[in-house]
Design a protein around this motif. Structure first.
Motif, mmCIF file in Angstrom:
data_model
loop_
_atom_site.group_PDB
_atom_site.id
_atom_site.type_symbol
_atom_site.label_atom_id
_atom_site.label_comp_id
_atom_site.label_asym_id
_atom_site.label_seq_id
_atom_site.Cartn_x
_atom_site.Cartn_y
_atom_site.Cartn_z
ATOM 1 N N UNK A 125 43.642 -0.745 37.585
ATOM 2 C CA UNK A 125 43.799 0.451 37.303
ATOM 3 C C UNK A 125 45.334 1.192 37.682
ATOM 4 N N UNK A 126 45.695 0.554 38.950
ATOM 5 C CA UNK A 126 46.774 0.878 39.581
ATOM 6 C C UNK A 126 46.510 2.070 40.762
ATOM 7 N N UNK A 127 47.032 1.489 41.895
ATOM 8 C CA UNK A 127 46.692 2.084 43.404
ATOM 9 C C UNK A 127 46.354 3.552 43.337
ATOM 10 N N UNK A 128 47.302 4.284 42.770
ATOM 11 C CA UNK A 128 47.345 5.541 42.447
ATOM 12 C C UNK A 128 45.956 6.228 41.687
ATOM 13 N N UNK A 129 45.920 5.744 40.631
ATOM 14 C CA UNK A 129 44.823 6.203 39.602
ATOM 15 C C UNK A 129 43.546 5.738 40.220
ATOM 16 N N UNK A 130 43.412 4.591 40.943
ATOM 17 C CA UNK A 130 42.189 4.367 41.673
ATOM 18 C C UNK A 130 42.005 5.449 42.861
ATOM 19 N N UNK A 131 42.842 5.838 43.572
ATOM 20 C CA UNK A 131 42.515 6.701 44.679
ATOM 21 C C UNK A 131 42.145 8.037 44.000
ATOM 22 N N UNK A 132 42.904 8.425 42.902
ATOM 23 C CA UNK A 132 42.486 9.814 42.219
ATOM 24 C C UNK A 132 41.085 9.976 41.756
ATOM 25 N N UNK A 133 40.787 8.573 40.913
ATOM 26 C CA UNK A 133 39.378 8.531 40.175
ATOM 27 C C UNK A 133 38.343 8.486 41.012
ATOM 28 N N UNK A 134 38.303 7.619 42.071
ATOM 29 C CA UNK A 134 37.378 7.158 42.951
ATOM 30 C C UNK A 134 36.910 8.307 43.905
ATOM 31 N N UNK A 135 37.811 9.064 44.348
ATOM 32 C CA UNK A 135 37.832 10.253 45.367
ATOM 33 C C UNK A 135 36.247 10.674 45.359
ATOM 34 N N UNK A 136 36.041 11.243 43.933
ATOM 35 C CA UNK A 136 34.920 12.021 43.716
ATOM 36 C C UNK A 136 33.690 11.359 44.054
ATOM 37 N N UNK A 137 33.706 10.122 44.227
ATOM 38 C CA UNK A 137 32.262 9.356 44.601
ATOM 39 C C UNK A 137 31.960 9.492 45.906
ATOM 40 N N UNK A 138 32.813 9.771 46.952
ATOM 41 C CA UNK A 138 32.780 9.752 48.209
ATOM 42 C C UNK A 138 31.802 10.728 48.816
ATOM 43 N N UNK A 139 31.008 10.574 49.689
ATOM 44 C CA UNK A 139 30.399 11.720 50.343
ATOM 45 C C UNK A 139 31.562 12.291 51.499
ATOM 46 N N UNK A 140 30.831 13.695 51.766
ATOM 47 C CA UNK A 140 31.889 14.298 52.724
ATOM 48 C C UNK A 140 32.595 13.531 53.754
ATOM 49 N N UNK A 141 31.711 12.648 54.271
ATOM 50 C CA UNK A 141 32.513 12.099 55.521
ATOM 51 C C UNK A 141 32.838 10.428 55.011
ATOM 52 N N UNK A 142 32.810 10.275 53.638
ATOM 53 C CA UNK A 142 33.132 8.839 53.066
ATOM 54 C C UNK A 142 34.275 8.287 53.443
ATOM 55 N N UNK A 143 34.648 6.729 53.328
ATOM 56 C CA UNK A 143 35.759 6.390 53.513
ATOM 57 C C UNK A 143 35.801 5.219 52.401
ATOM 58 N N UNK A 144 37.232 4.882 52.184
ATOM 59 C CA UNK A 144 37.411 4.015 51.097
ATOM 60 C C UNK A 144 38.435 2.811 51.763
ATOM 61 N N UNK A 145 37.957 1.509 51.471
ATOM 62 C CA UNK A 145 38.780 0.384 51.889
ATOM 63 C C UNK A 145 38.853 -0.228 50.820
ATOM 64 N N UNK A 146 40.238 -0.772 50.582
ATOM 65 C CA UNK A 146 40.786 -1.630 49.626
ATOM 66 C C UNK A 146 41.742 -2.593 49.884
#
Length: 254
Positions: A125-146
């Protein structure tokens, strides 16, 4: 020794070279465990989403280490078949669900993921697009690791550029990606440059598979193209690498 008589096309050869391998990108169980530690704290039995899971190189240790439930996403059915088989063998079948879906349009509810994991897949997707599109999936205290391909020198060699620029024109340095994440509303908890041994864990089995396909008579010109990334790494490995990122959206739990 059998010889291939109906020459497969480049896409067929790509999957022949990669199907059944333990990894589809640089990495290791040690790196997965290290990044998981950097992602703490997590809830008990976290809800985990592994995007671009491949055959489960991360899904399996994540489920085992956390006691959580993993939704493992990929679009290549043989990868998912093998992951289900490996999960059954490891006694993890009840905690790993597979999902055949594109990472760009995941049919998942907002806020339902405590830990979103993506080893070697966000570049699709590209780093920026991934961060933008996947953010909605996280719980309020969620964390993203890539993990993400990065330049490790400000002036990469022409040979490295010739390989990476067409494949991933948005490739940046670790620092540039971290700055882009911060500007997009993420807190960078940690970054980590994967060691050379993580590349060997990917390229060793791939090189062996390519040799086996050559022995079967698969078109050497097509195999040379598949092997090109290994050759580029040998020649220019000091110019690029893979970096892990641990990210939380601004204003959320730390």
């Amino acid at each position: 020794m059998p010889v291939v008589t109906n020459s497969p096309g480049p896409a067929d050869v790509f999957w022949m070279a990669h199907d059944g391998l333990p990894r589809q990108a640089p990495g290791s169980v040690a790196t997965t465990e290290l990044l998981l530690g950097l992602a703490a704290p997590l809830p008990d039995r976290p809800r985990i989403l592994d995007i671009g899971c491949g055959t489960g190189a991360a899904s399996l240790p994540l489920a085992a280490a956390t006691g959580g439930e993993v939704v493992a996403v990929d679009t290549h059915a043989p990868f998912l078949d093998r992951l289900r088989s490996e999960a059954r063998a490891a006694g993890l079948a009840e905690r790993i669900e597979t999902l055949d879906a594109a990472m760009q349009d995941l049919p998942l509810p907002a806020g339902g993921t405590d830990l979103l994991w993506a080893e070697g897949s966000a570049y699709l997707m590209g780093f920026d697009a991934a961060l933008a599109q996947w953010r909605r999936l996280l719980a309020p205290d969620g964390v993203l690791v890539l993990t993400e391909a990065v330049w490790t020198t400000p002036q990469p060699a022409a040979g490295a550029r010739a390989f990476w620029d067409p494949a991933y024109p948005g490739m940046r340095s670790t620092a540039a990606n971290a700055a882009a994440a911060e500007a997009a509303g993420w807190t960078v908890r940690a970054t980590y440059l994967l060691p050379d041994s993580d590349w060997a864990a990917y390229y060793g089995p791939l090189a062996d598979r390519i040799d086996a396909l050559r022995a079967r008579g698969v078109d050497p010109a097509v195999l040379d193209e598949v092997a090109r990334e290994i050759d580029v790494r040998r020649a220019h490995g000091d110019d690029y690498g893979y970096a892990g990122y641990v990210l939380r959206p601004h204003g959320r739990a730390k």
